[in-house]
Scaffold this active site. Sequence first.
Site, PDB file in Angstrom:
ATOM      1  N   GLU A   1      -0.916  -1.043  -2.205  1.00 57.29           N
ATOM      2  CA  GLU A   1      -0.391   0.089  -1.436  1.00 57.29           C
ATOM      3  C   GLU A   1       0.397  -0.483  -0.261  1.00 57.29           C
ATOM      4  OE1 GLU A   1      -3.852   2.349  -0.242  1.00 57.29           O
ATOM      5  OE2 GLU A   1      -4.764   1.977  -2.186  1.00 57.29           O
TER       6      GLU A   1
ATOM      7  N   ARG B   1       2.573   6.218  -6.890  1.00 61.04           N
ATOM      8  CA  ARG B   1       2.465   7.376  -6.021  1.00 61.04           C
ATOM      9  C   ARG B   1       3.259   7.117  -4.747  1.00 61.04           C
ATOM     10  NH1 ARG B   1      -3.103   8.820  -2.941  1.00 61.04           N
ATOM     11  NH2 ARG B   1      -2.567  10.853  -2.101  1.00 61.04           N
TER      12      ARG B   1
ATOM     13  N   TYR C   1       4.205   8.818  -0.900  1.00 61.52           N
ATOM     14  CA  TYR C   1       3.830   9.854   0.056  1.00 61.52           C
ATOM     15  C   TYR C   1       4.182   9.476   1.477  1.00 61.52           C
ATOM     16  CZ  TYR C   1      -0.404   6.913  -0.356  1.00 61.52           C
ATOM     17  OH  TYR C   1      -1.288   5.862  -0.451  1.00 61.52           O
TER      18      TYR C   1
ATOM     19  N   ASP D   1       2.763   9.046   4.919  1.00 64.61           N
ATOM     20  CA  ASP D   1       1.431   8.789   5.452  1.00 64.61           C
ATOM     21  C   ASP D   1       1.356   9.216   6.915  1.00 64.61           C
ATOM     22  OD1 ASP D   1      -1.166   7.784   5.332  1.00 64.61           O
ATOM     23  OD2 ASP D   1      -0.562   5.847   6.126  1.00 64.61           O
TER      24      ASP D   1
ATOM     25  N   GLU E   1       4.838   5.680   2.254  1.00 63.97           N
ATOM     26  CA  GLU E   1       3.869   4.797   1.613  1.00 63.97           C
ATOM     27  C   GLU E   1       4.019   4.881   0.106  1.00 63.97           C
ATOM     28  OE1 GLU E   1      -0.069   4.733   3.162  1.00 63.97           O
ATOM     29  OE2 GLU E   1      -0.903   3.694   1.430  1.00 63.97           O
TER      30      GLU E   1
ATOM     31  N   TRP F   1      -5.177   9.916  -9.920  1.00 68.12           N
ATOM     32  CA  TRP F   1      -5.306   8.626 -10.602  1.00 68.12           C
ATOM     33  C   TRP F   1      -6.065   8.771 -11.930  1.00 68.12           C
ATOM     34  CZ3 TRP F   1      -2.044   5.210  -9.061  1.00 68.12           C
ATOM     35  CH2 TRP F   1      -1.669   5.150  -7.712  1.00 68.12           C
TER      36      TRP F   1
END
Lengths: 472, 69
Positions: free
Chosen positions: A9, A53, A55, A57, A63, A432
């Site tokens: 991540e 993914r 997004y 943050d 992120e 997930w």
Amino acid sequence: MDRRIYGIETEFGITHSVSQGHSLGADETARRLFAPVLAWGRASNVFLPNGGRLYLDVGSHPEYASAETASLEDVVAQDVAGELIVDDLRQQLQQELDQVGTGGTVHLFKNNVDSAGNSYGSHENYMISRRTEYARLVQVLIPFLVTRQILVGAGRVHPNGPAEFGGLTLGDGSHGPSYSFSQRADHIWEGSSSATTRSRPMINTRDEPHADAEHFRRLHVINGDSSMSQTTTALKMGTTDLMLRMIEAGKILPDRMLADPAAALRIISHDLTGRALVELASGEKMSAVDLQHEYLQAVTHFVDRHGAHHDRVDWVLELWERGLRAVAEQRFDLVDTELDWAIKKKLLDSYAAAHGMDYANPRLLQLDFAYHDTSPTHGLFRMLSRRGAVASFISDDAARAAVTQPPATRASLRGKFIQAVLDAGENYTVDWVHLKLNGSQNQRTVMCKDPFATSQPDADELIAEVQAMSGR
Amino acid sequence: MAQERIFGQGSRREEETDLPDNGTPAPSQGAGQAQRDTQGTDDLLAEIDGVLETNAEAFVKGFVQKGGQ
């Protein structure tokens, strides 16, 4: 375990710089950066056709969480794909700002600290066996995670020398401008006063396996630096995987628990000789180079006995050994095309020498940031890469393909499902583990508990049905 | 080569990756110059000066985030 799921991540720094006039500020820039994402997925938190993914943050950081991958090549590809995806958003925003006359330059940085010392993370995820005693695993792994920065740190300029930390003498003690191995080391604060909290600074202990909880758990490592270099990413994930494999197999290792992991992180980060001694809980003192040599020897011995579990193990061991030699012998040229801290230091040092500057000059801190800039034109790592001055781990084609193609894990089911529902114009929800179709006629949820499975009867059936809706 | 774009309209346009035509003056003269190697370092340093904001101090001060995670 011989097969493991990995993921990374990454939080990106963002800024809008203007030569004069008004800057948009980080919040506004990030919000506008995500406008196309919002239009695409009706949310600023979306799963992508490549299984990853994206997004916005807390703190306005874009992120990207890579899809779950099962090989070093795939984790590197998915990580680089994340950079390409967010950089495409940056290019769109830049065009828009140029067109409406706002001007200025939008920068995205894959680094871990801004100029005010705010830090944001790079989090690694490793699937581990539920059978391994977690407390033992963490105890063995922490000193490894504290010392691995001499290999896989991203490097950082300190115009005013190391920050104060509890009266420790850091670096050469002169408080003069300096360079450290790690971006994140100065930002791991949590206490080390008791055995139970000792693990928290480096490893987040929340137990969200995103898989069959009876057999697996997820190790969430949060003290690493984001890597620009593909070979640094591969070494970071590859060495940690080898350590986990050895620990899971039950190999007995000497107790190297650190007396104060937060202090050790800082001492090691600010000591480019790798020779500074840190105190162990046992009272012994060892250097980062010594500790890492011990891990390398133990892993090499383990691999000799049990065999290599993938075809890049020799590559990992070779770079691990050479990286330690580069520090021990102070021959940074041994790794200055492969390890971020050394690549960046070489570039900064040649710039400083050419201009008669030192690390106190703001230009050097600007270059430090620019190294991590995702732009093909403004990013210094990207510039070096284009010139063939740094090593790569995967081909450009593999990196580009990973923008839209999921890796050969459960992510391929998610990716295919997302692409199919988008083509069919249906509503859906995924996370997930779950694939959920919210169709007007058809509401279905499929659960994918095996992160290795690229095929699963109910999921394959659902995907085929949705594909049929759009006539594909 | 165009790359498939996930968000937004159309396919991705690769940004110009040619050297910007910036007429950046060669870096400072003096002692440093003789030490530089000849493997394109001068060229690289000139390219860097061509793309970075000229006011380093303002740029650095402007890059402030809230904390992440």
